[in-house]
Scaffold this motif. Structure first.
Motif, PDB file in Angstrom:
ATOM      1  N   PRO A   1       0.809  -1.229   0.000  1.00 20.09           N
ATOM      2  CA  PRO A   1       0.000   0.000   0.000  1.00 20.09           C
ATOM      3  C   PRO A   1       0.845   1.284   0.000  1.00 20.09           C
ATOM      4  O   PRO A   1       0.427   2.297  -0.557  1.00 20.09           O
TER       5      PRO A   1
ATOM      6  N   GLU B   1       1.885   1.726  -3.614  1.00 14.56           N
ATOM      7  CA  GLU B   1       0.700   2.124  -4.388  1.00 14.56           C
ATOM      8  C   GLU B   1       0.378   3.595  -4.163  1.00 14.56           C
ATOM      9  O   GLU B   1       0.077   4.321  -5.111  1.00 14.56           O
ATOM     10  N   ALA B   2       0.448   4.049  -2.922  1.00 15.40           N
ATOM     11  CA  ALA B   2       0.171   5.453  -2.617  1.00 15.40           C
ATOM     12  C   ALA B   2       1.200   6.377  -3.261  1.00 15.40           C
ATOM     13  O   ALA B   2       0.852   7.425  -3.812  1.00 15.40           O
TER      14      ALA B   2
ATOM     15  N   ARG C   1       0.491   6.626  -6.962  1.00 11.46           N
ATOM     16  CA  ARG C   1      -0.711   7.406  -7.254  1.00 11.46           C
ATOM     17  C   ARG C   1      -0.414   8.900  -7.193  1.00 11.46           C
ATOM     18  O   ARG C   1      -1.034   9.690  -7.871  1.00 11.46           O
ATOM     19  N   GLY C   2       0.505   9.287  -6.344  1.00 10.92           N
ATOM     20  CA  GLY C   2       0.833  10.695  -6.167  1.00 10.92           C
ATOM     21  C   GLY C   2       1.811  11.159  -7.225  1.00 10.92           C
ATOM     22  O   GLY C   2       1.971  10.559  -8.284  1.00 10.92           O
TER      23      GLY C   2
END
Length: 191
Positions: A60, A63-64, A67-68
């Motif tokens: 996670p 993934e974060a 995404r940013g």
């Protein structure tokens, strides 16, 4: 910028220097508030803090970051973190890794690595001795498609890149050289 740091002083300085080089630095607590210290019984601690499981649990985080605005991600790992970084390098979560005096990394691990990898070892490291680093390099050499770099630092033991004596000029110089090599690797593969 550093988030949630509770580290050895040298490791915090390294994270700060990487940030000063223009990288967004995240240092998650992969030990769940239970870092190994000088008084820790490592035979009890290690089974309860698997770097393989931590790599799965960290998905996670990657993934974060993806995404940013930080869509290109690298991982640096020291000792236990070296195994963590190698496990992450077996996925598509990151673009490059650097491991310094890694713990529990094998030549067979390199058969699954998908990303450019830099390996920094110590001549007197009994955890990851030079013979193991040579076997790791041999495995990577067989794979042609994975960029790699390896260096064995002379006259240093396990921990030379992040747990060195700040009053010893040779140790400081070696630690700074390891940091410079890591930054060069990241500049090459992350920028």
């Amino acid at each position: 910028m550093i988030r949630k740091v509770s580290l050895a002083p040298e490791l915090k300085k390294i994270a700060d220097k990487v940030g000063e080089a223009g990288y967004y630095v995240v240092v998650p607590d992969l030990f769940n508030g239970q870092p190994a210290t000088n008084g820790t019984d490592i035979t009890v601690w290690l089974p309860a803090h698997s770097p393989v499981k931590a790599a799965q649990d960290a998905k996670p985080i990657f993934e974060a970051l993806k995404r940013g605005q930080n869509s290109v991600v690298g991982v640096a790992g020291y000792c236990w973190g070296g195994k963590f970084a190698v496990e992450v390098a077996k996925t598509n979560e990151v673009e490059a890794v650097v491991i310094s005096h890694p713990y529990a990394v094998t030549a067979d691990d390199m058969k699954e690595v998908k990303n450019p990898i830099e390996i920094l070892g110590g001549q007197n490291d009994t955890v990851t001795p030079p013979t193991l680093v040579y076997r790791i390099v041999h495995t990577l050499r067989q794979r042609n498609e994975i960029p790699y770099y390896a260096k064995i630092f002379p006259r240093v033991a396990h921990g030379f890149a992040c747990r060195y004596n700040a009053t010893d000029p040779f140790a400081v110089k070696t630690g700074e050289e390891a940091l410079a090599l890591m930054l060069d690797w990241f500049h090459k593969y992350l920028k």
